[in-house]
Enzyme design. Sequence first.
Site, PDB file in Angstrom:
ATOM      1  N   ASP A 115       0.853  -1.179   0.000  1.00  0.00           N
ATOM      2  CA  ASP A 115       0.000   0.000   0.000  1.00  0.00           C
ATOM      3  C   ASP A 115       0.897   1.239   0.000  1.00  0.00           C
ATOM      4  O   ASP A 115       1.274   1.756   1.052  1.00  0.00           O
ATOM      5  CB  ASP A 115      -0.913  -0.013   1.223  1.00  0.00           C
ATOM      6  CG  ASP A 115      -1.987   1.064   1.147  1.00  0.00           C
ATOM      7  OD1 ASP A 115      -2.116   1.692   0.086  1.00  0.00           O
ATOM      8  OD2 ASP A 115      -2.693   1.248   2.150  1.00  0.00           O
ATOM      9  N   ALA A 116       1.257   1.687  -1.213  1.00  0.00           N
ATOM     10  CA  ALA A 116       2.181   2.807  -1.362  1.00  0.00           C
ATOM     11  C   ALA A 116       1.531   4.012  -2.026  1.00  0.00           C
ATOM     12  O   ALA A 116       2.050   5.115  -1.947  1.00  0.00           O
ATOM     13  CB  ALA A 116       3.398   2.367  -2.178  1.00  0.00           C
ATOM     14  N   LYS A 117       0.412   3.795  -2.722  1.00  0.00           N
ATOM     15  CA  LYS A 117      -0.341   4.863  -3.387  1.00  0.00           C
ATOM     16  C   LYS A 117       0.561   5.750  -4.241  1.00  0.00           C
ATOM     17  O   LYS A 117       0.505   6.980  -4.175  1.00  0.00           O
ATOM     18  CB  LYS A 117      -1.124   5.692  -2.367  1.00  0.00           C
ATOM     19  CG  LYS A 117      -2.145   4.860  -1.563  1.00  0.00           C
ATOM     20  CD  LYS A 117      -2.909   5.730  -0.587  1.00  0.00           C
ATOM     21  CE  LYS A 117      -3.932   4.903   0.195  1.00  0.00           C
ATOM     22  NZ  LYS A 117      -3.323   3.950   1.133  1.00  0.00           N
ATOM     23  N   ARG A 118       1.370   5.113  -5.067  1.00  0.00           N
ATOM     24  CA  ARG A 118       2.307   5.850  -5.910  1.00  0.00           C
ATOM     25  C   ARG A 118       1.563   6.566  -7.030  1.00  0.00           C
ATOM     26  O   ARG A 118       0.525   6.100  -7.517  1.00  0.00           O
ATOM     27  CB  ARG A 118       3.348   4.914  -6.506  1.00  0.00           C
ATOM     28  CG  ARG A 118       4.152   4.100  -5.510  1.00  0.00           C
ATOM     29  CD  ARG A 118       4.894   4.951  -4.508  1.00  0.00           C
ATOM     30  NE  ARG A 118       5.862   4.176  -3.729  1.00  0.00           N
ATOM     31  CZ  ARG A 118       6.443   4.619  -2.628  1.00  0.00           C
ATOM     32  NH1 ARG A 118       6.145   5.821  -2.168  1.00  0.00           N
ATOM     33  NH2 ARG A 118       7.308   3.862  -1.980  1.00  0.00           N
ATOM     34  N   THR A 152      -0.639  -0.382  -4.684  1.00  0.00           N
ATOM     35  CA  THR A 152      -1.687   0.612  -4.898  1.00  0.00           C
ATOM     36  C   THR A 152      -1.082   1.845  -5.568  1.00  0.00           C
ATOM     37  O   THR A 152       0.035   2.260  -5.237  1.00  0.00           O
ATOM     38  CB  THR A 152      -2.357   1.021  -3.575  1.00  0.00           C
ATOM     39  OG1 THR A 152      -1.377   1.537  -2.672  1.00  0.00           O
ATOM     40  CG2 THR A 152      -3.071  -0.155  -2.950  1.00  0.00           C
TER      41      THR A 152
END
Length: 315
Positions: A115-118, A152
């Site tokens: 879950d890094a939301k790059r 993510t």
Amino acid sequence: MSASMAADVQPAPPFGDRLASAVRRRESAIVVGLDPDPARLWPGGSPLPGDLAPADAAAAAVADHCRRVLDAVAPACVAVKLQSASFERLGAPGQEALAATVAHAGDLDLLVLLDAKRGDIDVSAASYANAAYGSTATPWGPVAGTGADAVTVAPYMGRDSLRPFVTLAADRGAGTFVLVRTSNPGAADLQELLLADGEPVWAHVARMVAEIGAEPTSAAPGATLDAVGAVVGATAPERIARLRELMPRTPFLLPGVGAQGGRVEDLAPAFAPGPGGALITASRSIVGAGAAAGGDPAAAALRAAEALRATAAAL
């Protein structure tokens, strides 16, 4: 590698197939979220040497905590969602703790969702993708990334910012979960705004995700699920049916159950594609299940995960 050896290397199964297979095998659609806070770890961890630097001590304690959580709840789960920033803030030792947690999850037959939301321009996105589930070529040889099964990503810089993730994921049998309609209260600030066609921003993003997921580089012939997934908050259940209409083959990652107020019982339309079509992710409501009642945190976490699994299975 010789030509004959290269011919023997089989491409990785598409992520949608891997996900569906894992859900069937584990008999679970539950993802435990790990957002480790060094000040709020389970008690009773392994003793640490007294001469460690703060970052090394914190990272070692975090890695031990994550290992114990996974050992406790793995029987009820199909995957673990690792909040990248929770490890990154501990510097290089934190990255080592992340690597140890990824490896332990693999030993327990759990998929790993980073879950890094790059979200960045295509060149930077390619670096982020290699860091998540690829490797980087160097003059000294390849350097492996985290080894996650999916990551993510944020879509608000457009399709070209998603393309490196989707392309590399297809080569590695990995997945990409795009933020579509998130679980946080601030989601309404942008995602609910109406466009010129009268539909909200989240509907436009959903169509884009479905289109990218249907492209030949993403979709596997005969598969029921695409390799490109969507993050869809469980805190907005009234959106689920419409989102499923817009993305009929897209795996949904559903955060917001438990501490944020989302209810599994309200999410039935998300499960329409069958096994792997929806994943329920819960962090505090599983890991912290024993905090109020006291007692063994591992036993309480497993009970909470099992309860979520049973509820999801009944949908």
